[in-house]
Design an enzyme around this catalytic site. Structure first.
Site, PDB file in Angstrom:
ATOM      1  N   SER A  67       4.794 -11.048 -10.950  1.00 41.92           N
ATOM      2  CA  SER A  67       5.641 -10.170 -10.151  1.00 41.92           C
ATOM      3  C   SER A  67       6.077 -10.675  -8.956  1.00 41.92           C
ATOM      4  O   SER A  67       7.184 -11.302  -9.054  1.00 41.92           O
ATOM      5  CB  SER A  67       4.423  -8.804  -9.826  1.00 41.92           C
ATOM      6  N   ASP A 285      11.959  -6.113  -7.197  1.00 43.20           N
ATOM      7  CA  ASP A 285      11.027  -7.382  -7.383  1.00 43.20           C
ATOM      8  C   ASP A 285      10.944  -8.241  -8.470  1.00 43.20           C
ATOM      9  O   ASP A 285      11.767  -8.095  -9.413  1.00 43.20           O
ATOM     10  CB  ASP A 285       9.339  -6.984  -6.903  1.00 43.20           C
ATOM     11  N   ASP A 287       9.424  -8.971 -11.288  1.00 43.78           N
ATOM     12  CA  ASP A 287       9.342  -8.547 -12.463  1.00 43.78           C
ATOM     13  C   ASP A 287       9.976  -6.970 -12.931  1.00 43.78           C
ATOM     14  O   ASP A 287       9.733  -6.487 -13.760  1.00 43.78           O
ATOM     15  CB  ASP A 287       7.945  -8.472 -13.272  1.00 43.78           C
ATOM     16  N   ASP A 289       9.158  -3.924 -11.581  1.00 42.74           N
ATOM     17  CA  ASP A 289       8.463  -2.778 -11.408  1.00 42.74           C
ATOM     18  C   ASP A 289       8.375  -2.113 -10.102  1.00 42.74           C
ATOM     19  O   ASP A 289       7.939  -1.134  -9.796  1.00 42.74           O
ATOM     20  CB  ASP A 289       7.097  -2.957 -11.999  1.00 42.74           C
ATOM     21  N   GLU A 390       4.129   4.322  -4.252  1.00 42.25           N
ATOM     22  CA  GLU A 390       3.613   3.416  -2.985  1.00 42.25           C
ATOM     23  C   GLU A 390       4.738   3.026  -2.274  1.00 42.25           C
ATOM     24  O   GLU A 390       5.860   3.128  -2.640  1.00 42.25           O
ATOM     25  CB  GLU A 390       2.704   2.077  -3.675  1.00 42.25           C
ATOM     26  N   ARG A 521      -9.592  -0.711   5.245  1.00 41.82           N
ATOM     27  CA  ARG A 521     -10.263  -0.949   4.021  1.00 41.82           C
ATOM     28  C   ARG A 521     -10.268  -2.253   3.594  1.00 41.82           C
ATOM     29  O   ARG A 521      -9.519  -3.194   4.043  1.00 41.82           O
ATOM     30  CB  ARG A 521      -9.207  -0.200   2.909  1.00 41.82           C
ATOM     31  N   PRO A 522     -11.341  -2.617   2.827  1.00 43.84           N
ATOM     32  CA  PRO A 522     -11.673  -4.110   2.466  1.00 43.84           C
ATOM     33  C   PRO A 522     -10.466  -4.678   1.238  1.00 43.84           C
ATOM     34  O   PRO A 522     -10.013  -3.830   0.523  1.00 43.84           O
ATOM     35  CB  PRO A 522     -12.916  -4.085   1.959  1.00 43.84           C
ATOM     36  N   GLY A 524      -9.029  -6.456  -1.901  1.00 46.81           N
ATOM     37  CA  GLY A 524      -9.738  -6.828  -3.220  1.00 46.81           C
ATOM     38  C   GLY A 524      -9.968  -8.003  -3.664  1.00 46.81           C
ATOM     39  O   GLY A 524     -10.810  -8.264  -4.476  1.00 46.81           O
ATOM     40  N   ARG A 530      -8.627  -4.804   6.150  1.00 45.22           N
ATOM     41  CA  ARG A 530      -6.988  -4.507   6.402  1.00 45.22           C
ATOM     42  C   ARG A 530      -7.152  -3.224   7.234  1.00 45.22           C
ATOM     43  O   ARG A 530      -7.773  -2.225   7.243  1.00 45.22           O
ATOM     44  CB  ARG A 530      -6.145  -4.139   5.103  1.00 45.22           C
TER      45      ARG A 530
END
Length: 565
Positions: A67, A285, A287, A289, A390, A521-522, A524, A530
Site C-alpha cells: 500500500s 496511495d 495501491d 485504496d 477513515e 491507544r496502543p 498494533g 499514540r
C-alpha cells in the site's frame, strides 16, 4: 491428509525457509515487511488462501502489496469471498502458520487446523485463488512464491489477474463469487457506465463553477495512476491529468507522493507546483485504496487546503441523504410509497470532531469503531446504507442486498407510474451509486468518480467543499513505552480501562480546553502509545497532546521524549 499431500507440503515448504530473527503478524492490512524477507510468508499465505477457499467453497483473493509503505517493503493479504478482509477468527492461524519454525511444524499446523475446521484435503474439491500484485520490484518473485503455496494444496487453482490495484482484486473476487463478469475490463466498464449514468442525470439548471470539469491527480508513482490513465479514456464530462504514474518513471513509489504523504504532511506531492494553484487536485496511495483531495494555496505553493476522508464521507452522506429524501417525497399524484432506509455513518476516534458534529446535525446516525478498516466495514454492513471513511482517505459506501432489491422494485414501479419524476431519478441515482462505488473495499478510483459526480450535481466548487465545516485543530504524538499491552481501552478506543487512573488524568487535562478532546491507544505493531488531541486552537491542541503524553509516560514508567507523527 494423504501421504501425497503431506509430502508435497513438506517438499515445497523446504524451498522457502523462515528468515532468521523475524516475527510476522497478520494486521489490518495483512503481513508487511521488507520485500526480500517475505518469500516464506507469501508461500504460506498461498497455502492459507487455498485452505480458506476450501473452507468457504468459494474463490478468495491474494494481493501482494504494501500500500502506502516504502517501495522496499511488500506485503500480502487475503480477500474473503465477499471481497472483504479475511475473517478475523483466522488471523491467529495465519500468524502461527507464518511463524512456524520449520517445514515439519508448518505441516503439523496445517493438518491440525484442517481437522479442527473440518476442511477436506481430498481431491474432490478444488480451491480457487485470484492473485494480484502492485508495481513493486519484489512483486514478481513473491507472486511465484504464492503460486507455489497454492500448488501445495492438491487440486488448487490460481488465477493470475496481473498488476492491479488492491480494490480491483477485491472487486474481482466479489464479482466472481456473485456469478458476474470479473475481469479488469469489466471493472472499468462498470465504473465508466455508472459514472456516465450519474453525469447524465445532473439537473440541467445546475451551473458548473470554474474548473469543475478539470482534475489533477497524483498517482503516487504506483499502479493507481496507471489504471486511471486507462479508465479516463472511457469517461466523458471530466478532464483528468495524471501525474506521478509508475510508467512515467520520474519518481519512487510513495516517496514524496501519495495520499498518505499529502494527508500527514499537508504539503503538495512532487510534480505539483505553481501551475496547479487553485485547481482541484486529488492524491491516490500506492495501491489506490486511499483518496484525499487538496488545493494548493495561492499564497504559498508549499501549503495546501486538505480535504481528507472525513470531508469525503460528509460529501457522500449529504448526497445520499438528499437522494433518499427525494425518493420518498410525496409526488403531486399522491404517490407516497416510502422506502425505509437505515443509514449509518461509521468513523473512528481519529475522525475530526467537527465532522462528527456536522454529520449529527444532518440527523444521521454516527457510530465509532476501533481503528482499522476491518472494524469499520463490518459495522457499516449492519445498515441498509453504511458509509465509512477513515481520515486517511480509506472508505466506501455499503448497500445491503435487501435494500437494493427493494430499491430496484421501487424504481421499476416509478418507471411505470411516474417516469422521469424526481423520485424516479433519485432511485436511479442510488442504484448507479451502488454500482459505481466499490462495495468490497475502499477504492480510490471509484471514490474519485463519485466525488466528481456529487460536486457537479451540487454545483459546488472546491471552495464550497472546503467550507462545509471547519476542522478543529488537532495534534498526534506518540510515546515510547516498555510494554504497549499495559494500556487497555474500551468504547472504540476512546477510554482507558488500564492502567487505573490514566483516564482520570486525561479527563482532567481535557477539561482545561474549550472543545477539548483527547484519547490514547496502543500501536498494533510496536511499543508505542499514540496520543490524539483536539481543541479550539492549534496551540491548545498541541498543549493538550503534550500534557497527556507526559501522563502516559508517568503511568507506564518509561520516560522519554515524544515525537510528533
Amino acid at each position: 491428509m494423504t501421504e501425497e499431500q503431506c509430502s508435497l507440503l513438506l517438499d515445497s515448504a523446504s524451498l522457502f525457509p523462515l528468515p532468521h530473527g523475524v516475527t510476522f503478524s497478520y494486521g489490518t492490512a495483512g503481513f508487511r515487511a521488507d520485500g526480500l524477507k517475505l518469500s516464506s510468508t507469501v508461500f504460506r499465505a498461498g497455502v492459507l488462501a487455498a485452505l480458506r477457499s476450501l473452507k468457504t467453497g468459494y474463490a478468495v483473493g491474494l494481493m501482494i502489496t504494501a500500500s502506502h509503505n516504502p517501495i522496499t517493503d511488500n506485503g500480502i493479504k487475503i480477500a474473503d469471498p465477499d471481497g472483504g478482509m479475511m475473517a478475523q477468527d483466522w488471523e491467529p492461524f495465519a500468524d502461527a502458520l507464518a511463524n512456524a519454525p520449520d517445514p515439519q511444524s508448518f505441516v503439523k499446523l496445517v493438518l491440525h487446523f484442517a481437522k479442527e475446521e473440518n476442511i477436506s484435503l481430498s481431491t474432490e474439491r478444488s480451491a480457487v485463488i485470484l492473485l494480484g500484485r502492485d508495481t513493486r520490484p519484489t512483486g514478481e518473485s513473491l507472486l511465484e512464491a504464492a503460486k507455489q503455496g497454492i500448488k501445495g494444496i492438491i487440486g488448487s487453482v490460481s488465477l493470475d489477474m496481473g498488476i492491479v490495484t488492491t480494490p480491483q482484486l477485491h472487486w474481482m473476487v466479489r464479482s466472481k463469487n456473485m456469478g458476474m463478469k470479473a475481469s479488469e475490463s469489466d471493472y472499468f466498464m462498470q465504473l465508466s457506465e455508472s459514472f456516465r449514468c450519474l453525469m447524465n442525470m445532473i439537473p440541467k439548471e445546475i451551473t458548473v463553477k470554474g474548473n469543475a470539469t478539470q482534475l489533477m491527480v497524483d498517482g503516487a508513482n504506483g499502479v493507481g495512476g496507471d489504471k486511471l490513465e486507462q479508465l479516463k479514456t472511457l469517461l466523458t464530462g471530466l478532464q483528468i491529468q495524471v501525474k506521478n504514474t509508475s510508467k512515467q518513471g520520474e519518481g519512487i513509489l510513495n516517496e514524496g507522493v501519495g495520499a498518505d504523504y499529502v494527508q500527514k504532511e499537508k504539503v503538495p506531492p512532487r510534480c505539483f507546483g505553481p501551475n496547479d494553484i487553485g485547481l482541484r487536485c486529488a492524491s491516490l496511495d500506492g495501491d489506490a485504496d486511499r483518496l484525499v483531495y487538496f488545493r494548493i494555496s495561492k499564497i504559498n505553493c508549499s501549503s495546501i487546503d486538505l480535504v481528507d476522508g472525513d470531508k469525503i464521507l460528509s460529501l457522500f452522506a449529504l448526497f445520499i441523504k438528499a437522494q433518499l429524501h427525494c425518493l420518498n417525497k410525496s409526488e403531486s399524484d399522491g404517490l407516497n410509497n416510502v422506502l425505509p432506509a437505515r443509514v449509518g455513518v461509521v468513523q473512528t476516534a481519529y475522525a475530526n470532531g467537527a465532522s462528527t458534529d456536522y454529520l449529527k446535525q444532518l440527523g444521521l446516525e454516527v457510530v465509532l469503531t476501533p481503528t482499522g478498516v476491518k472494524y469499520l466495514h463490518k459495522k457499516a454492513a449492519e445498515y441498509d446504507i453504511g458509509i465509512y471513511f477513515e481520515a486517511n482517505g480509506h472508505g466506501t459506501i455499503l448497500f445491503s442486498e435487501y435494500f437494493l432489491s427493494n430499491l430496484q422494485k421501487k424504481g421499476n414501479d416509478l418507471a411505470s407510474s411516474n417516469a422521469g419524476s424526481e423520485s424516479h431519478k433519485a432511485a436511479l441515482r442510488l442504484l448507479a451509486v451502488s454500482k459505481l462505488i466499490n462495495q468490497a473495499v475502499g477504492d480510490a478510483l471509484s471514490g474519485l468518480l463519485l466525488v466528481e459526480v456529487v460536486l457537479q450535481y451540487m454545483g459546488w466548487s472546491m471552495q464550497n467543499w472546503i467550507e462545509l465545516y471547519d476542522d478543529l485543530p488537532s495534534r498526534q504524538l506518540k510515546v515510547k513505552v516498555a510494554d504497549r499491552t499495559a494500556v487497555i481501552t474500551t468504547n472504540a478506543e476512546t477510554k482507558v480501562v488500564q492502567p487505573f487512573g490514566l483516564q482520570e488524568a486525561i479527563d482532567a487535562e481535557t477539561a482545561k480546553y474549550h472543545k477539548g478532546r483527547c484519547f490514547v491507544r496502543p500501536s498494533g505493531t510496536e511499543d508505542i502509545i499514540r496520543v490524539y488531541a483536539e481543541a479550539f486552537s492549534q496551540e491548545a491542541a498541541d498543549s493538550l497532546a503534550r500534557s497527556v503524553s507526559q501522563h502516559v509516560d508517568h503511568f507506564l514508567g518509561f520516560r522519554t521524549s515524544q515525537k510528533s507523527t
